[in-house]
Design a protein around this motif. Structure first.
Motif, PDB file in Angstrom:
ATOM      1  N   ALA A 141       3.816  57.905  18.217  1.00  0.00           N
ATOM      2  CA  ALA A 141       4.969  58.565  19.058  1.00  0.00           C
ATOM      3  C   ALA A 141       5.632  59.634  18.080  1.00  0.00           C
ATOM      4  O   ALA A 141       5.883  60.394  18.787  1.00  0.00           O
ATOM      5  N   ARG A 142       5.411  59.598  16.713  1.00  0.00           N
ATOM      6  CA  ARG A 142       5.922  60.702  16.188  1.00  0.00           C
ATOM      7  C   ARG A 142       4.715  61.641  15.437  1.00  0.00           C
ATOM      8  O   ARG A 142       4.937  62.624  14.976  1.00  0.00           O
ATOM      9  N   ASP A 143       3.448  61.384  16.042  1.00  0.00           N
ATOM     10  CA  ASP A 143       2.291  62.307  15.847  1.00  0.00           C
ATOM     11  C   ASP A 143       1.971  62.207  14.416  1.00  0.00           C
ATOM     12  O   ASP A 143       1.683  63.223  13.793  1.00  0.00           O
ATOM     13  N   LEU A 144       2.246  60.948  13.490  1.00  0.00           N
ATOM     14  CA  LEU A 144       2.260  61.166  12.116  1.00  0.00           C
ATOM     15  C   LEU A 144       0.447  61.133  11.732  1.00  0.00           C
ATOM     16  O   LEU A 144      -0.352  60.494  12.297  1.00  0.00           O
ATOM     17  N   SER A 145       0.296  61.898  10.551  1.00  0.00           N
ATOM     18  CA  SER A 145      -0.886  61.762  10.190  1.00  0.00           C
ATOM     19  C   SER A 145      -1.265  60.494   9.463  1.00  0.00           C
ATOM     20  O   SER A 145      -0.331  59.685   9.173  1.00  0.00           O
ATOM     21  N   TRP A 175       1.404  58.268   7.571  1.00  0.00           N
ATOM     22  CA  TRP A 175       1.628  56.976   7.892  1.00  0.00           C
ATOM     23  C   TRP A 175       1.497  55.955   7.045  1.00  0.00           C
ATOM     24  O   TRP A 175       2.013  54.946   6.804  1.00  0.00           O
ATOM     25  N   GLY A 176       0.033  56.182   6.263  1.00  0.00           N
ATOM     26  CA  GLY A 176      -0.215  55.266   5.265  1.00  0.00           C
ATOM     27  C   GLY A 176       0.781  55.097   4.025  1.00  0.00           C
ATOM     28  O   GLY A 176       1.103  53.903   3.672  1.00  0.00           O
ATOM     29  N   GLU A 177       1.427  56.378   3.891  1.00  0.00           N
ATOM     30  CA  GLU A 177       2.481  56.347   2.759  1.00  0.00           C
ATOM     31  C   GLU A 177       3.697  55.421   3.419  1.00  0.00           C
ATOM     32  O   GLU A 177       4.331  54.387   2.404  1.00  0.00           O
ATOM     33  N   ARG A 178       4.054  55.291   4.474  1.00  0.00           N
ATOM     34  CA  ARG A 178       5.180  54.344   5.091  1.00  0.00           C
ATOM     35  C   ARG A 178       4.600  52.937   5.027  1.00  0.00           C
ATOM     36  O   ARG A 178       5.360  52.177   4.767  1.00  0.00           O
ATOM     37  N   VAL A 179       3.392  52.578   5.453  1.00  0.00           N
ATOM     38  CA  VAL A 179       2.828  51.392   5.152  1.00  0.00           C
ATOM     39  C   VAL A 179       2.772  50.853   3.961  1.00  0.00           C
ATOM     40  O   VAL A 179       3.204  49.796   3.703  1.00  0.00           O
ATOM     41  N   ASN A 180       2.608  51.852   2.702  1.00  0.00           N
ATOM     42  CA  ASN A 180       2.349  51.456   1.625  1.00  0.00           C
ATOM     43  C   ASN A 180       4.011  51.107   1.113  1.00  0.00           C
ATOM     44  O   ASN A 180       4.243  49.972   0.443  1.00  0.00           O
ATOM     45  N   THR A 181       5.081  51.832   1.536  1.00  0.00           N
ATOM     46  CA  THR A 181       6.354  51.493   1.324  1.00  0.00           C
ATOM     47  C   THR A 181       6.600  50.285   1.830  1.00  0.00           C
ATOM     48  O   THR A 181       7.361  49.112   1.039  1.00  0.00           O
TER      49      THR A 181
END
Ligand code: BGC
Length: 253
Positions: free
Chosen positions: A178-182, A186-192
């Motif tokens: 939806a946010r068209d994240l790279s 997105w991987g950084e969000r998953v890491n958090t």
């Protein structure tokens, strides 16, 4: 007389966008038919979803046991709270609604718990003891926690708050699209998210499931947890296989 087909169970996975089913050989953890998929109805009230589940049962001309994975914790057959389903589900006896609509016995389990059962029995978690967490990234974020291969049911770590919002609002696969994240972002969000999960659970192994596990090489390099993180083996079929396993274990004496 012994039922020759007792190892065959129809597994169904009710998701945010699709309802998918296939007949599963629970001895091997394999699908013995193609997957049949219908769109999740909107509104996703119990009657409309039950009709779709019943269409899947009819598609397979199925009369045996059915296992069905659903988003939301399933306590004594009912959903006490939910985030990604119609509010009309709250308090409904899910197995009863499905069993009536389908004309066969339906066992209900949380969808991430189902995926976890499949991974632990036949997939990435096979032979793994200690604390293992499977986390599924899809419309929401689901979790299944195992202690020495035994499921601790209905964990909802996708609802854990990170910077004031449920983790699944920041790091689900739906949010990535939806946010068209790279993949990097997105991987950084998953890491958090995984670091926060590690901070409260200290798992020995984290298995990343859902459709994104196919793209594990794009985001796993961003993960810095102390626990080992590996992609799920079953990907999109885990929910179907695990739902069938849940129905099979109910039949055991
Ligand atoms: C629900 C979980 C579910 C996950 C994946 C979340 O929104 O709260 O129960 O496992 O989505 O579908």
């Amino acid at each position: 007389m012994r039922n020759q087909n007792a190892h065959l169970i129809l597994g169904i996975d009710v998701g945010g966008s699709g309802v998918k089913g296939a007949v599963v050989d629970v001895r091997k953890g394999t699908l013995v038919t193609d997957r049949y998929r219908l769109k999740t109805p909107g509104p996703g009230d119990p009657k409309s979803v039950a009709q779709v589940v019943a269409r899947i049962v009819r598609h397979f001309v199925w009369r045996g046991p059915v296992g069905c994975g659903m988003p939301g914790p399933i306590k004594h057959g009912r959903i006490p709270v939910l985030s990604n389903l119609d509010k009309a589900w709250i308090g409904v006896d899910v197995a009863e609604v499905y069993s009536k609509a389908c004309g066969c016995r339906v066992t209900v389990i949380n969808d991430a718990d189902a995926a976890g059962l499949a991974e632990m029995r036949f997939g990435a978690g096979k032979k793994r003891d200690g604390v293992v967490v499977l986390t599924t990234f899809g419309t929401g974020i689901g979790t299944a926690v195992f202690v020495d291969k035994r499921l601790v049911p209905n964990t909802e770590f996708g609802q854990m708050e990170i910077n004031g919002k449920p983790a699944e609002v920041r790091a689900s696969a739906r949010v990535r699209k939806a946010r068209d994240l790279s993949w990097k972002a997105w991987g950084e969000r998953v890491n958090t998210y995984l670091l926060a999960l590690e901070n409260v659970l200290w798992p020995d192994l984290i298995i990343v499931g859902g459709g994104v596990s196919r793209k594990a090489s794009r985001f796993l390099p961003r993960i810095t947890t102390k626990a080992e993180v590996i992609p799920a083996k079953f990907r999109n079929e885990a929910g179907i296989v695990g739902a069938a396993l849940a129905a099979a274990s109910r039949d055991k004496p």
